[in-house]
Design a protein around this motif. Sequence first.
Motif, PDB file in Angstrom:
ATOM      1  N   GLY A 121      20.788  47.850  39.969  1.00 45.83           N
ATOM      2  CA  GLY A 121      21.653  46.809  39.293  1.00 45.83           C
ATOM      3  C   GLY A 121      22.803  47.005  39.429  1.00 45.83           C
ATOM      4  O   GLY A 121      23.830  46.174  38.882  1.00 45.83           O
ATOM      5  N   LEU A 122      23.434  47.904  40.097  1.00 43.20           N
ATOM      6  CA  LEU A 122      24.770  48.237  40.476  1.00 43.20           C
ATOM      7  C   LEU A 122      25.105  47.717  41.720  1.00 43.20           C
ATOM      8  O   LEU A 122      24.534  48.065  42.837  1.00 43.20           O
ATOM      9  N   PHE A 123      26.270  46.913  42.036  1.00 41.68           N
ATOM     10  CA  PHE A 123      26.694  46.138  43.163  1.00 41.68           C
ATOM     11  C   PHE A 123      28.241  46.540  43.643  1.00 41.68           C
ATOM     12  O   PHE A 123      29.062  46.596  42.308  1.00 41.68           O
ATOM     13  N   ASN A 124      28.722  46.719  44.654  1.00 38.14           N
ATOM     14  CA  ASN A 124      30.086  46.694  45.143  1.00 38.14           C
ATOM     15  C   ASN A 124      30.383  45.552  46.060  1.00 38.14           C
ATOM     16  O   ASN A 124      29.491  45.184  46.669  1.00 38.14           O
ATOM     17  N   CYS A 125      31.513  45.077  45.815  1.00 44.22           N
ATOM     18  CA  CYS A 125      31.726  43.709  46.261  1.00 44.22           C
ATOM     19  C   CYS A 125      33.446  44.025  46.983  1.00 44.22           C
ATOM     20  O   CYS A 125      34.232  44.915  46.389  1.00 44.22           O
ATOM     21  N   HIS A 126      33.694  43.570  48.082  1.00 46.18           N
ATOM     22  CA  HIS A 126      34.674  43.661  48.822  1.00 46.18           C
ATOM     23  C   HIS A 126      34.900  42.188  49.479  1.00 46.18           C
ATOM     24  O   HIS A 126      34.034  41.594  50.085  1.00 46.18           O
ATOM     25  N   PHE A 127      36.142  41.727  49.247  1.00 44.16           N
ATOM     26  CA  PHE A 127      36.525  40.404  49.647  1.00 44.16           C
ATOM     27  C   PHE A 127      37.870  40.450  50.063  1.00 44.16           C
ATOM     28  O   PHE A 127      38.601  40.973  49.805  1.00 44.16           O
ATOM     29  N   GLY A 128      38.083  39.672  51.184  1.00 40.57           N
ATOM     30  CA  GLY A 128      39.324  39.372  51.936  1.00 40.57           C
ATOM     31  C   GLY A 128      39.782  38.175  52.214  1.00 40.57           C
ATOM     32  O   GLY A 128      38.967  37.366  52.079  1.00 40.57           O
ATOM     33  N   GLY A 129      41.223  37.971  52.390  1.00 38.69           N
ATOM     34  CA  GLY A 129      41.550  36.756  52.533  1.00 38.69           C
ATOM     35  C   GLY A 129      41.733  35.671  51.612  1.00 38.69           C
ATOM     36  O   GLY A 129      41.714  34.642  51.668  1.00 38.69           O
ATOM     37  N   MET A 130      41.644  36.296  50.404  1.00 41.52           N
ATOM     38  CA  MET A 130      41.900  35.478  49.211  1.00 41.52           C
ATOM     39  C   MET A 130      43.257  35.731  48.373  1.00 41.52           C
ATOM     40  O   MET A 130      43.686  36.809  48.549  1.00 41.52           O
ATOM     41  N   GLU A 131      43.699  34.870  47.610  1.00 42.29           N
ATOM     42  CA  GLU A 131      45.084  34.796  47.069  1.00 42.29           C
ATOM     43  C   GLU A 131      44.821  34.108  45.629  1.00 42.29           C
ATOM     44  O   GLU A 131      43.984  33.068  45.599  1.00 42.29           O
ATOM     45  N   GLY A 132      45.457  34.954  44.720  1.00 39.91           N
ATOM     46  CA  GLY A 132      45.612  34.195  43.325  1.00 39.91           C
ATOM     47  C   GLY A 132      44.121  34.517  42.448  1.00 39.91           C
ATOM     48  O   GLY A 132      43.788  35.555  42.638  1.00 39.91           O
ATOM     49  N   GLU A 133      44.110  33.582  41.482  1.00 38.43           N
ATOM     50  CA  GLU A 133      42.877  33.696  40.696  1.00 38.43           C
ATOM     51  C   GLU A 133      41.757  33.586  41.335  1.00 38.43           C
ATOM     52  O   GLU A 133      41.263  32.654  41.796  1.00 38.43           O
ATOM     53  N   ILE A 134      40.599  34.678  40.994  1.00 38.95           N
ATOM     54  CA  ILE A 134      39.291  34.672  41.491  1.00 38.95           C
ATOM     55  C   ILE A 134      38.526  34.676  40.406  1.00 38.95           C
ATOM     56  O   ILE A 134      38.487  35.621  39.623  1.00 38.95           O
ATOM     57  N   VAL A 135      37.296  33.712  40.161  1.00 41.81           N
ATOM     58  CA  VAL A 135      36.565  33.683  39.279  1.00 41.81           C
ATOM     59  C   VAL A 135      35.132  34.102  39.675  1.00 41.81           C
ATOM     60  O   VAL A 135      34.682  33.580  40.602  1.00 41.81           O
TER      61      VAL A 135
END
Length: 80
Positions: free
Chosen positions: A9-23
């Motif tokens: 149940g443990l996940f790692n997330c990697h996000f690119g190309g985003m700016e500002g608030e992320i929900v």
Amino acid sequence: VYPNPSGDGLFNCHFGGMEGEIVLEVFNSQGITSLKRTIQANRGIPVESSLDLSQSASGIYYLKLTYAGGTMLRKLIIQK
């Protein structure tokens, strides 16, 4: 998002190309929210985050990312 499926149940997330608030929201197939978090992204800097769903039952969950550029939805699988 990795590992997916997850055995604990443990996940790692990697996000690119985003700016500002992320929900970040995780919900089950009935639409019940398991986790909700807001993070800040800076232009040009990838966002790393972890999701702890270890207390959740095995099954399919959905990760919804809402940010200035739109919304993304990813399926998460927990196989305990």
